[in-house]
Design a protein around this motif. Structure first.
Motif, PDB file in Angstrom:
ATOM      1  N   ASP A  46      -2.745   3.490  -3.136  1.00 22.89           N
ATOM      2  CA  ASP A  46      -3.030   2.359  -4.014  1.00 22.89           C
ATOM      3  C   ASP A  46      -2.168   1.140  -3.657  1.00 22.89           C
ATOM      4  O   ASP A  46      -1.282   0.741  -4.409  1.00 22.89           O
ATOM      5  N   PRO A  47      -2.401   0.538  -2.489  1.00 24.80           N
ATOM      6  CA  PRO A  47      -1.587  -0.613  -2.054  1.00 24.80           C
ATOM      7  C   PRO A  47      -1.571  -1.725  -3.099  1.00 24.80           C
ATOM      8  O   PRO A  47      -2.592  -2.033  -3.697  1.00 24.80           O
ATOM      9  N   ARG A  48      -0.408  -2.304  -3.296  1.00 22.99           N
ATOM     10  CA  ARG A  48      -0.258  -3.373  -4.295  1.00 22.99           C
ATOM     11  C   ARG A  48      -0.761  -4.699  -3.723  1.00 22.99           C
ATOM     12  O   ARG A  48      -0.871  -4.866  -2.509  1.00 22.99           O
ATOM     13  N   ALA A  49      -1.014  -5.615  -4.595  1.00 20.31           N
ATOM     14  CA  ALA A  49      -1.456  -6.948  -4.184  1.00 20.31           C
ATOM     15  C   ALA A  49      -0.319  -7.689  -3.497  1.00 20.31           C
ATOM     16  O   ALA A  49       0.846  -7.502  -3.829  1.00 20.31           O
ATOM     17  N   GLY A  50      -0.658  -8.520  -2.539  1.00 22.87           N
ATOM     18  CA  GLY A  50       0.332  -9.346  -1.863  1.00 22.87           C
ATOM     19  C   GLY A  50       0.753  -8.770  -0.530  1.00 22.87           C
ATOM     20  O   GLY A  50       0.146  -7.838  -0.009  1.00 22.87           O
ATOM     21  N   CYS A  51       1.820  -9.333   0.008  1.00 26.17           N
ATOM     22  CA  CYS A  51       2.296  -8.999   1.347  1.00 26.17           C
ATOM     23  C   CYS A  51       3.254  -7.802   1.312  1.00 26.17           C
ATOM     24  O   CYS A  51       4.155  -7.747   0.482  1.00 26.17           O
ATOM     25  N   SER A  52       3.056  -6.868   2.239  1.00 26.74           N
ATOM     26  CA  SER A  52       3.945  -5.711   2.384  1.00 26.74           C
ATOM     27  C   SER A  52       4.378  -5.598   3.841  1.00 26.74           C
ATOM     28  O   SER A  52       3.544  -5.643   4.742  1.00 26.74           O
ATOM     29  N   ARG A  53       5.683  -5.452   4.054  1.00 30.85           N
ATOM     30  CA  ARG A  53       6.240  -5.301   5.407  1.00 30.85           C
ATOM     31  C   ARG A  53       6.224  -3.843   5.822  1.00 30.85           C
ATOM     32  O   ARG A  53       6.407  -2.949   5.008  1.00 30.85           O
ATOM     33  N   VAL A  54       6.066  -3.624   7.116  1.00 32.59           N
ATOM     34  CA  VAL A  54       6.166  -2.287   7.686  1.00 32.59           C
ATOM     35  C   VAL A  54       7.160  -2.400   8.839  1.00 32.59           C
ATOM     36  O   VAL A  54       6.816  -2.866   9.927  1.00 32.59           O
ATOM     37  N   ASP A  55       8.404  -2.026   8.584  1.00 32.71           N
ATOM     38  CA  ASP A  55       9.482  -2.236   9.552  1.00 32.71           C
ATOM     39  C   ASP A  55       9.230  -1.569  10.899  1.00 32.71           C
ATOM     40  O   ASP A  55       9.602  -2.102  11.932  1.00 32.71           O
ATOM     41  N   THR A  56       8.603  -0.415  10.891  1.00 28.34           N
ATOM     42  CA  THR A  56       8.371   0.306  12.139  1.00 28.34           C
ATOM     43  C   THR A  56       7.200  -0.264  12.938  1.00 28.34           C
ATOM     44  O   THR A  56       7.054   0.034  14.113  1.00 28.34           O
ATOM     45  N   GLY A  57       6.362  -1.060  12.294  1.00 32.17           N
ATOM     46  CA  GLY A  57       5.178  -1.589  12.945  1.00 32.17           C
ATOM     47  C   GLY A  57       4.067  -0.554  12.981  1.00 32.17           C
ATOM     48  O   GLY A  57       4.287   0.624  12.711  1.00 32.17           O
ATOM     49  N   PHE A  58       2.860  -0.991  13.317  1.00 29.14           N
ATOM     50  CA  PHE A  58       1.718  -0.090  13.406  1.00 29.14           C
ATOM     51  C   PHE A  58       0.671  -0.701  14.327  1.00 29.14           C
ATOM     52  O   PHE A  58       0.679  -1.902  14.581  1.00 29.14           O
ATOM     53  N   VAL A  59      -0.199   0.155  14.848  1.00 34.72           N
ATOM     54  CA  VAL A  59      -1.237  -0.310  15.768  1.00 34.72           C
ATOM     55  C   VAL A  59      -2.645   0.094  15.325  1.00 34.72           C
ATOM     56  O   VAL A  59      -3.629  -0.396  15.869  1.00 34.72           O
ATOM     57  N   ARG A  60      -2.745   0.992  14.351  1.00 30.77           N
ATOM     58  CA  ARG A  60      -4.050   1.473  13.900  1.00 30.77           C
ATOM     59  C   ARG A  60      -4.060   1.543  12.380  1.00 30.77           C
ATOM     60  O   ARG A  60      -3.066   1.900  11.767  1.00 30.77           O
ATOM     61  N   VAL A  61      -5.203   1.184  11.786  1.00 27.77           N
ATOM     62  CA  VAL A  61      -5.340   1.182  10.323  1.00 27.77           C
ATOM     63  C   VAL A  61      -6.606   1.937   9.941  1.00 27.77           C
ATOM     64  O   VAL A  61      -7.688   1.641  10.440  1.00 27.77           O
ATOM     65  N   ALA A  62      -6.462   2.892   9.041  1.00 26.39           N
ATOM     66  CA  ALA A  62      -7.605   3.547   8.409  1.00 26.39           C
ATOM     67  C   ALA A  62      -7.599   3.084   6.953  1.00 26.39           C
ATOM     68  O   ALA A  62      -6.699   3.422   6.186  1.00 26.39           O
ATOM     69  N   ASN A  63      -8.567   2.276   6.594  1.00 29.98           N
ATOM     70  CA  ASN A  63      -8.635   1.715   5.248  1.00 29.98           C
ATOM     71  C   ASN A  63      -9.532   2.599   4.386  1.00 29.98           C
ATOM     72  O   ASN A  63     -10.750   2.495   4.409  1.00 29.98           O
ATOM     73  N   LYS A  64      -8.900   3.470   3.621  1.00 24.74           N
ATOM     74  CA  LYS A  64      -9.619   4.372   2.719  1.00 24.74           C
ATOM     75  C   LYS A  64      -9.533   3.869   1.284  1.00 24.74           C
ATOM     76  O   LYS A  64      -9.541   4.650   0.342  1.00 24.74           O
ATOM     77  N   THR A  65      -9.413   2.540   1.135  1.00 25.26           N
ATOM     78  CA  THR A  65      -9.348   1.919  -0.184  1.00 25.26           C
ATOM     79  C   THR A  65     -10.696   1.280  -0.508  1.00 25.26           C
ATOM     80  O   THR A  65     -11.629   1.343   0.286  1.00 25.26           O
ATOM     81  N   ASP A  66     -10.744   0.632  -1.665  1.00 25.75           N
ATOM     82  CA  ASP A  66     -11.967  -0.064  -2.078  1.00 25.75           C
ATOM     83  C   ASP A  66     -11.883  -1.573  -1.869  1.00 25.75           C
ATOM     84  O   ASP A  66     -12.698  -2.317  -2.401  1.00 25.75           O
ATOM     85  N   ALA A  67     -10.906  -2.023  -1.064  1.00 24.17           N
ATOM     86  CA  ALA A  67     -10.717  -3.466  -0.841  1.00 24.17           C
ATOM     87  C   ALA A  67     -10.425  -3.747   0.631  1.00 24.17           C
ATOM     88  O   ALA A  67      -9.855  -2.906   1.324  1.00 24.17           O
ATOM     89  N   PRO A  68     -10.798  -4.931   1.108  1.00 28.37           N
ATOM     90  CA  PRO A  68     -10.426  -5.295   2.472  1.00 28.37           C
ATOM     91  C   PRO A  68      -8.914  -5.500   2.579  1.00 28.37           C
ATOM     92  O   PRO A  68      -8.291  -6.015   1.658  1.00 28.37           O
ATOM     93  N   ILE A  69      -8.339  -5.079   3.687  1.00 30.82           N
ATOM     94  CA  ILE A  69      -6.905  -5.221   3.929  1.00 30.82           C
ATOM     95  C   ILE A  69      -6.730  -6.128   5.146  1.00 30.82           C
ATOM     96  O   ILE A  69      -7.373  -5.920   6.178  1.00 30.82           O
ATOM     97  N   THR A  70      -5.864  -7.130   5.025  1.00 27.92           N
ATOM     98  CA  THR A  70      -5.581  -8.028   6.146  1.00 27.92           C
ATOM     99  C   THR A  70      -4.252  -7.611   6.764  1.00 27.92           C
ATOM    100  O   THR A  70      -3.270  -7.430   6.047  1.00 27.92           O
ATOM    101  N   VAL A  71      -4.236  -7.441   8.091  1.00 27.79           N
ATOM    102  CA  VAL A  71      -3.009  -7.053   8.793  1.00 27.79           C
ATOM    103  C   VAL A  71      -2.550  -8.217   9.674  1.00 27.79           C
ATOM    104  O   VAL A  71      -3.365  -8.958  10.203  1.00 27.79           O
ATOM    105  N   TYR A  72      -1.225  -8.370   9.806  1.00 31.50           N
ATOM    106  CA  TYR A  72      -0.635  -9.530  10.470  1.00 31.50           C
ATOM    107  C   TYR A  72       0.338  -9.115  11.572  1.00 31.50           C
ATOM    108  O   TYR A  72       0.955  -8.058  11.494  1.00 31.50           O
ATOM    109  N   GLU A  73       0.521 -10.035  12.538  1.00 33.46           N
ATOM    110  CA  GLU A  73       1.453  -9.796  13.641  1.00 33.46           C
ATOM    111  C   GLU A  73       2.903  -9.762  13.186  1.00 33.46           C
ATOM    112  O   GLU A  73       3.671  -8.924  13.653  1.00 33.46           O
ATOM    113  N   ASP A  74       3.306 -10.674  12.317  1.00 31.89           N
ATOM    114  CA  ASP A  74       4.720 -10.717  11.937  1.00 31.89           C
ATOM    115  C   ASP A  74       4.960  -9.965  10.630  1.00 31.89           C
ATOM    116  O   ASP A  74       4.042  -9.443  10.015  1.00 31.89           O
TER     117      ASP A  74
END
Length: 102
Positions: A46-74
Motif C-alpha cells: 500500500d504505497p503512500r502518496a508522494g515521493c519515496s526514496r529507495v537508497d539501494t536503487g532498483f531497475v525493475r518494477v512490478a506494479n501490483k497496485t490499483d494506481a499508476p506509479i511514476t519512477v525517477y532517476e534521482d
C-alpha cells in the motif's frame, strides 16, 4: 434548545471535516515490487502518496497496485521518469525514487 442543537450539528460537521483532512493519505492499494540489479526484491505494501526514496536503487518494477506509479532517476522524484501502470512488470533502468498519485 434550537441554538444548542444547531451548535451541536455545526460542531459535529467540523469534527468530521478535521478527521477527513487528518486522515493519512494512501495513494495505492496493493503491492509494489522493486528489484535491484542483483534481482533482490523489495516489497512495499500500500504505497503512500508522494515521493519515496529507495537508497539501494532498483531497475525493475512490478506494479501490483490499483494506481499508476511514476519512477525517477534521482532520489528526490526529479529527472527522467517512467510511469508503470497497474498490473505491469517493467524494466525501468537505474532508478532511485518513486511516487504514487495523491
Amino acid at each position: 434548545m434550537t441554538k444548542i442543537r444547531t451548535g451541536l450539528v455545526v460542531a459535529a460537521a467540523a469534527a468530521g471535516l478535521v478527521s477527513a483532512i487528518a486522515a493519512p493519505a494512501q495513494a495505492a492499494t496493493g503491492q509494489l515490487v522493486l528489484r535491484d540489479a542483483a534481482q533482490r526484491a523489495f516489497v512495499i505494501n500500500d504505497p503512500r502518496a508522494g515521493c519515496s526514496r529507495v537508497d539501494t536503487g532498483f531497475v525493475r518494477v512490478a506494479n501490483k497496485t490499483d494506481a499508476p506509479i511514476t519512477v525517477y532517476e534521482d532520489a528526490w522524484c526529479r529527472g527522467w521518469s517512467v510511469v508503470v501502470l497497474p498490473g505491469s512488470d517493467e524494466y525501468v533502468g537505474a532508478r532511485h525514487s518513486f511516487s504514487a498519485p495523491w
